[in-house]
Design an enzyme around this catalytic site. Structure first.
Site, PDB file in Angstrom:
ATOM      1  N   LYS A   1       0.723  -7.824  -3.051  1.00  0.00           N
ATOM      2  CA  LYS A   1      -0.627  -7.312  -3.412  1.00  0.00           C
ATOM      3  C   LYS A   1      -0.283  -5.827  -3.826  1.00  0.00           C
ATOM      4  CE  LYS A   1      -4.032  -6.040  -0.433  1.00  0.00           C
ATOM      5  NZ  LYS A   1      -4.700  -4.821  -0.972  1.00  0.00           N
TER       6      LYS A   1
ATOM      7  N   ARG B   1       0.613  -3.421   7.065  1.00  0.00           N
ATOM      8  CA  ARG B   1       1.424  -2.596   7.909  1.00  0.00           C
ATOM      9  C   ARG B   1       2.295  -3.180   8.954  1.00  0.00           C
ATOM     10  NH1 ARG B   1      -3.577   1.397   8.821  1.00  0.00           N
ATOM     11  NH2 ARG B   1      -4.406  -0.593   8.266  1.00  0.00           N
TER      12      ARG B   1
ATOM     13  N   HIS C   1     -15.864  -4.287 -10.877  1.00  0.00           N
ATOM     14  CA  HIS C   1     -17.422  -4.300 -10.540  1.00  0.00           C
ATOM     15  C   HIS C   1     -17.954  -3.494 -11.860  1.00  0.00           C
ATOM     16  CE1 HIS C   1     -21.156  -3.756  -7.388  1.00  0.00           C
ATOM     17  NE2 HIS C   1     -21.251  -4.186  -8.717  1.00  0.00           N
ATOM     18  N   ASP C   2     -18.659  -4.266 -12.782  1.00  0.00           N
ATOM     19  CA  ASP C   2     -19.000  -3.515 -13.774  1.00  0.00           C
ATOM     20  C   ASP C   2     -19.890  -4.607 -14.607  1.00  0.00           C
ATOM     21  OD1 ASP C   2     -19.330  -1.638 -16.006  1.00  0.00           O
ATOM     22  OD2 ASP C   2     -17.458  -0.666 -15.441  1.00  0.00           O
ATOM     23  N   ILE C   3     -20.600  -4.005 -15.926  1.00  0.00           N
ATOM     24  CA  ILE C   3     -21.170  -5.003 -16.588  1.00  0.00           C
ATOM     25  C   ILE C   3     -20.538  -6.204 -16.846  1.00  0.00           C
ATOM     26  CG2 ILE C   3     -22.698  -3.383 -17.269  1.00  0.00           C
ATOM     27  CD1 ILE C   3     -21.289  -3.266 -20.085  1.00  0.00           C
ATOM     28  N   PRO C   4     -20.865  -7.450 -17.282  1.00  0.00           N
ATOM     29  CA  PRO C   4     -20.226  -8.507 -17.489  1.00  0.00           C
ATOM     30  C   PRO C   4     -19.031  -8.529 -18.518  1.00  0.00           C
ATOM     31  CG  PRO C   4     -22.502  -9.190 -17.215  1.00  0.00           C
ATOM     32  CD  PRO C   4     -22.520  -7.646 -17.203  1.00  0.00           C
TER      33      PRO C   4
ATOM     34  N   THR D   1     -15.351  -4.996   4.733  1.00  0.00           N
ATOM     35  CA  THR D   1     -15.252  -5.283   6.203  1.00  0.00           C
ATOM     36  C   THR D   1     -15.827  -3.925   6.844  1.00  0.00           C
ATOM     37  OG1 THR D   1     -12.923  -5.189   6.131  1.00  0.00           O
ATOM     38  CG2 THR D   1     -13.859  -7.409   6.332  1.00  0.00           C
TER      39      THR D   1
ATOM     40  N   ASP E   1      -5.323  -6.430  -6.697  1.00  0.00           N
ATOM     41  CA  ASP E   1      -6.581  -6.453  -6.067  1.00  0.00           C
ATOM     42  C   ASP E   1      -7.295  -5.033  -6.479  1.00  0.00           C
ATOM     43  OD1 ASP E   1      -8.389  -6.026  -3.955  1.00  0.00           O
ATOM     44  OD2 ASP E   1      -6.881  -5.275  -2.660  1.00  0.00           O
ATOM     45  N   LEU E   2      -8.111  -5.083  -7.661  1.00  0.00           N
ATOM     46  CA  LEU E   2      -8.552  -3.921  -8.267  1.00  0.00           C
ATOM     47  C   LEU E   2     -10.328  -4.157  -8.143  1.00  0.00           C
ATOM     48  CD1 LEU E   2      -6.464  -3.190 -11.388  1.00  0.00           C
ATOM     49  CD2 LEU E   2      -6.295  -2.258  -9.109  1.00  0.00           C
ATOM     50  N   LYS E   3     -10.744  -5.368  -7.537  1.00  0.00           N
ATOM     51  CA  LYS E   3     -12.244  -5.219  -7.409  1.00  0.00           C
ATOM     52  C   LYS E   3     -13.110  -4.876  -8.378  1.00  0.00           C
ATOM     53  CE  LYS E   3     -11.262  -4.750  -2.250  1.00  0.00           C
ATOM     54  NZ  LYS E   3     -10.074  -4.235  -2.356  1.00  0.00           N
TER      55      LYS E   3
ATOM     56  N   ASP F   1       0.967  -1.209  -0.066  1.00  0.00           N
ATOM     57  CA  ASP F   1      -0.032   0.075   0.025  1.00  0.00           C
ATOM     58  C   ASP F   1       0.854   1.425   0.058  1.00  0.00           C
ATOM     59  OD1 ASP F   1      -2.444  -1.474  -0.081  1.00  0.00           O
ATOM     60  OD2 ASP F   1      -2.463  -1.695   1.934  1.00  0.00           O
TER      61      ASP F   1
ATOM     62  N   GLN G   1      -7.570  -1.347  11.743  1.00  0.00           N
ATOM     63  CA  GLN G   1      -8.631  -2.770  11.346  1.00  0.00           C
ATOM     64  C   GLN G   1      -9.217  -2.990  12.801  1.00  0.00           C
ATOM     65  OE1 GLN G   1      -9.017  -4.267   8.882  1.00  0.00           O
ATOM     66  NE2 GLN G   1      -7.236  -4.108   7.531  1.00  0.00           N
TER      67      GLN G   1
ATOM     68  N   ARG H   1      -3.415  -9.495  12.669  1.00  0.00           N
ATOM     69  CA  ARG H   1      -2.357  -9.047  13.115  1.00  0.00           C
ATOM     70  C   ARG H   1      -1.486  -9.900  14.279  1.00  0.00           C
ATOM     71  NH1 ARG H   1      -2.915  -5.641   9.951  1.00  0.00           N
ATOM     72  NH2 ARG H   1      -3.186  -3.391  10.079  1.00  0.00           N
TER      73      ARG H   1
HETATM   74  O1  C5P Z   1      -2.078  -2.732   6.569  1.00  0.00           O
HETATM   75  P1  C5P Z   1      -3.103  -3.754   6.716  1.00  0.00           P
HETATM   76  O2  C5P Z   1      -2.604  -5.316   7.087  1.00  0.00           O
HETATM   77  O3  C5P Z   1      -4.326  -3.396   7.685  1.00  0.00           O
HETATM   78  O4  C5P Z   1      -3.599  -4.061   5.067  1.00  0.00           O
HETATM   79  C1  C5P Z   1      -4.774  -4.660   4.883  1.00  0.00           C
HETATM   80  C2  C5P Z   1      -4.826  -4.791   3.585  1.00  0.00           C
HETATM   81  O5  C5P Z   1      -5.816  -5.503   2.876  1.00  0.00           O
HETATM   82  C3  C5P Z   1      -4.964  -3.401   2.758  1.00  0.00           C
HETATM   83  O6  C5P Z   1      -4.293  -3.320   1.306  1.00  0.00           O
HETATM   84  C4  C5P Z   1      -6.521  -3.391   2.521  1.00  0.00           C
HETATM   85  O7  C5P Z   1      -6.909  -2.590   1.689  1.00  0.00           O
HETATM   86  C5  C5P Z   1      -6.832  -4.722   2.275  1.00  0.00           C
HETATM   87  N1  C5P Z   1      -8.304  -5.079   2.507  1.00  0.00           N
HETATM   88  C6  C5P Z   1      -8.729  -4.941   3.914  1.00  0.00           C
HETATM   89  N2  C5P Z   1     -10.109  -5.408   4.311  1.00  0.00           N
HETATM   90  C7  C5P Z   1     -10.837  -5.746   3.332  1.00  0.00           C
HETATM   91  C8  C5P Z   1     -10.441  -6.059   2.034  1.00  0.00           C
HETATM   92  C9  C5P Z   1      -8.969  -5.629   1.785  1.00  0.00           C
HETATM   93  O8  C5P Z   1      -8.076  -4.698   4.850  1.00  0.00           O
HETATM   94  N3  C5P Z   1     -12.154  -6.306   3.401  1.00  0.00           N
END
Ligand code: C5P
Length: 241
Positions: A41, A218, A72-75, A127, A68-70, A19, A197, A188
Site C-alpha cells: 500500500k 508496523r 474526495h472531490d467533485i465527480p 476509524t 491509498d489516496l482516498k 508508511d 490503533q 495486530r
Molecule cells: O501500522 P499500522 O498497521 O497501524 O498501519 C495501518 C495502515 O492502515 C496505515 O497505513 C493507516 O494509514 C491505514 N489506515 C488505518 N485506519 C483506517 C484507514 C487506513 O489505520 N481507518
C-alpha cells in the site's frame, strides 16, 4: 502444527502499508518481501514524497499496489484521478464514500473505461472518528451505523468494496454481497503491541469474520525480521481462508 506456505499465494491477503517518507526506504523493504506473499500500500505521505515513479518501481518488482489516496472531490475530478490511477496500473484505488453517489458512479465509469481496471474501494468513516466527531460534522448515529449506511451506498454505486474496521466486518458481511471486498486495517497479531490503533483484531479473527484483505503496517515494517513477521501472519490466516 507446522503450516507450509507456498512461495506464491494466488491471492495474497496481506497488504503491507509502506508508511515511509522516501522511495529509498520503501524499496529497501520491498526488496526483502515477495510479491507472492503480499501486496503493498502506497499512501498519501509516500506518494507525495515519491510519486508515480515509485509505484512503477514497485510494480516492476512484481507487486500489486493499493494506491491509498482516498479521493474526495467533485465527480469529474475524482473520475480523472481514478483514471490516472488505472492508467498507472495499480491493483486497487480508493475514494471517500462521503463524496456521494454521483462521485462514486463517476469513479466507477472512469475505472471501467480504462485499459486496466483496478479494484475500486470506498472509505466509509475514518476509524479515528467517534460519535462526537460525527455529530460535529452533521452526521447523527454511531460510527457503526454510518459505516453500514455508507457501505450500502458504495455497493449501490458500483464500488468493489470498502475499507472498514475489523470490528465492523461481521455485520457488513451479513449485509453486503459476498464478492463485495472488505479491506481492514487495525490488525495486530496476538503477540504484537497495538501502537496507536485502538480497536484491533487479530489477523485470524479478521479473516474468520469475513475480511478479504488485511492492511498491516508496523507489525511488519518495524519488525526485526519483516519477512518472518509476514510469514507468521500468512501462516495463521491460511487455514481460515
Ligand atoms: O501500522 P499500522 O498497521 O497501524 O498501519 C495501518 C495502515 O492502515 C496505515 O497505513 C493507516 O494509514 C491505514 N489506515 C488505518 N485506519 C483506517 C484507514 C487506513 O489505520 N481507518
Amino acid at each position: 502444527m507446522t503450516i507450509t506456505i507456498d512461495s506464491s499465494l494466488t491471492d495474497p491477503r496481506i497488504i503491507v502499508a509502506l508508511d515511509f517518507d522516501s522511495a529509498k526506504t520503501a524499496l529497501a523493504l520491498a526488496d526483502r518481501l515477495e510479491p507472492g506473499q503480499c501486496r503493498l500500500k502506497v499512501g498519501k505521505e509516500l506518494f507525495t514524497c515519491a510519486g508515480p515513479a515509485l509505484v512503477e518501481d514497485l510494480q516492476a518488482r512484481g507487486f500489486d499496489v493499493f494506491l491509498d489516496l482516498k479521493f474526495h472531490d467533485i465527480p469529474n475530478t475524482v473520475a480523472k484521478a481514478c483514471r490516472a490511477a488505472a492508467d498507472l496500473g495499480v491493483w486497487m484505488v480508493n475514494v471517500h464514500t462521503l463524496g456521494g453517489r454521483r462521485m462514486m458512479e463517476a469513479a466507477r465509469e472512469a475505472v471501467d473505461a480504462a485499459s486496466y481496471n483496478p479494484l475500486l474501494i470506498g472509505v466509509t468513516i475514518l476509524t479515528s472518528m467517534g460519535v462526537d466527531d460525527l455529530r460535529e460534522v452533521g452526521l447523527s448515529g454511531s460510527p457503526e451505523h454510518n459505516v453500514l449506511r455508507l457501505a450500502c451506498l458504495a455497493e449501490a454505486s458500483g464500488l468493489d468494496g470498502v475499507v472498514c474496521s475489523p470490528r465492523e466486518v461481521s455485520v457488513l458481511r451479513d449485509t453486503v454481497g459476498h464478492a463485495f471486498r472488505l479491506v481492514t486495517p487495525g490488525v495486530r497479531p496476538a503477540d504484537s503491541i497495538s501502537d496507536d490503533q485502538k480497536r484491533v483484531t487479530t489477523p485470524e479473527d479478521a479473516i474468520a469474520n469475513g475480511s478479504h484483505y488485511l492492511v498491516v503496517g508496523r507489525p511488519i515494517t518495524r519488525a526485526e525480521d519483516p519477512v518472518a513477521a509476514l510469514r507468521a501472519i500468512n501462516a495463521v490466516i491460511l487455514p481460515r481462508l
